[in-house]
Design an enzyme around this catalytic site. Structure first.
Site, short mmCIF file in Angstrom:
data_model
loop_
_atom_site.label_atom_id
_atom_site.label_comp_id
_atom_site.label_asym_id
_atom_site.label_seq_id
_atom_site.Cartn_x
_atom_site.Cartn_y
_atom_site.Cartn_z
N ASP A 140 13.51 -5.96 -31.98
CA ASP A 140 12.94 -5.27 -32.96
C ASP A 140 13.91 -5.25 -34.30
OD1 ASP A 140 10.87 -4.27 -34.66
OD2 ASP A 140 11.53 -2.35 -33.98
N THR A 191 7.86 6.17 -34.00
CA THR A 191 7.94 7.54 -34.53
C THR A 191 6.96 8.44 -33.80
OG1 THR A 191 8.85 6.66 -36.57
CG2 THR A 191 8.19 9.00 -36.65
P1 13P Z 1 7.15 3.69 -36.84
O1 13P Z 1 8.36 4.42 -36.42
O2 13P Z 1 6.98 4.16 -38.27
O3 13P Z 1 6.18 3.90 -35.85
O4 13P Z 1 7.47 2.27 -36.94
C1 13P Z 1 7.78 1.35 -35.87
C2 13P Z 1 8.39 0.14 -36.36
O5 13P Z 1 7.48 -0.55 -37.21
C3 13P Z 1 9.23 -0.63 -35.53
O6 13P Z 1 9.68 -1.96 -35.81
#
Ligand code: 13P
Length: 281
Positions: free
Chosen positions: A84, A232
């Protein structure tokens, strides 16, 4: 079964649902996500940020852990192990060499031309090894891995250019979503999302999936979003349960009990997202 995301997202785009990308932070998170998605019989993408990779020891440790869990827990759903927001070619290369099946190269902070150059380098390396690639255009704001940045929305021409010049397999166009919790209502540009999705033959990715109201998530899926990233919200669900557990049992010290006290809430949050995304087998 470890797979890249090409087939699972192609099907999602055609049948208008989204595959969840859940970020992993440690062994327990990985186990809970795999168990719950197996129970629900849906494919899942395990996202690993550079910070999380470092925290868990590095790409080789993560590949070993994920492969081991798949075997020991008899996981038969398609599982995609994905970098990611890889910040450089080297990060992606290391992960691919270790056995990741998918990468996101995020050179979105650079000028478009440079973003395209780095993305193309990653695509060439990845495709030769059967690994799928996601790229970002515009810039998704918010806070991730303790780094806060401001947002810039993607333009259609940029999306076309990066797709045509690199051959990426999925695109994350920044269209108003942010990482972390939202201050106020999210403001997503659905019109542009639809336009980009109709123009490009590849699936779109929505980052910052936490805290977006259900109707907006469903609208994003109807506008061509096929992969939704959530971190999150799972962290918050887990932390709330652990805090409560520690308040109730101030003597607790066994990490298996402390960490494990968040399992139920986390699994409920996973189930809720899969239901909302309409994820199919
Ligand atoms: P959130 O932490 O806002 O869910 O986003 C996760 C994300 O986009 C990881 O690339």
């Amino acid at each position: 079964m470890l797979v890249n995301f090409k087939e699972i997202l192609k099907k999602a785009k055609e049948e208008k649902y989204a595959v969840p990308h859940f970020n992993i932070n440690d062994l327990e998170w990985t186990k809970y996500i795999l168990e719950e998605c197996q129970e629900l019989e849906v494919p899942v993408i395990l996202g690993v940020s550079e910070g999380a990779s470092k925290y868990m020891g590095g790409p080789d440790a993560i590949v070993g852990m994920v492969k081991g869990l798949i075997k020991d827990l008899n996981i038969t759903i398609p599982v995609c192990l994905h970098v990611d927001h890889g910040q450089s070619f080297e990060t992606c290369q290391k992960a691919i060499d270790a056995g990741f099946t998918s990468v996101m190269i995020d050179a979105s902070k650079k000028e478009l031309e440079e973003n395209i150059r780095i993305t193309k380098q990653v695509v060439d390396y990845a495709h030769e090894r059967g690994v799928s690639v996601e790229a970002e255009v515009g810039h998704i704001g918010g806070t991730e891995d303790n780094i806060t940045s401001s947002a810039t929305n993607a333009r259609l021409e940029e999306c076309i250019e990066i797709y045509e010049k690199t051959g990426i397999d999925a695109l994350a166009p920044a269209l108003g979503s942010v990482h972390g919790f939202y201050k106020g209502e999210p403001n997503l540009d659905f019109e542009r999302m639809k336009l980009i999705s109709e123009t490009l033959p590849i699936p779109l990715v929505l980052h910052g999936g936490s805290g977006i109201p259900d109707e907006m998530i469903q609208k994003a899926i109807s506008c061509g979003t096929s992969k939704i990233n959530v971190n999150t919200e799972l962290q918050a669900a887990w932390a709330t349960a652990v805090r409560e557990f520690l308040k109730e049992d101030e003597e607790a010290y066994d990490p298996r009990k402390v960490i494990g006290s968040g399992e139920k809430k986390m699994k409920e949050a996973i189930r809720e997202k899969v239901r909302l995304f309409g994820t199919k087998k």
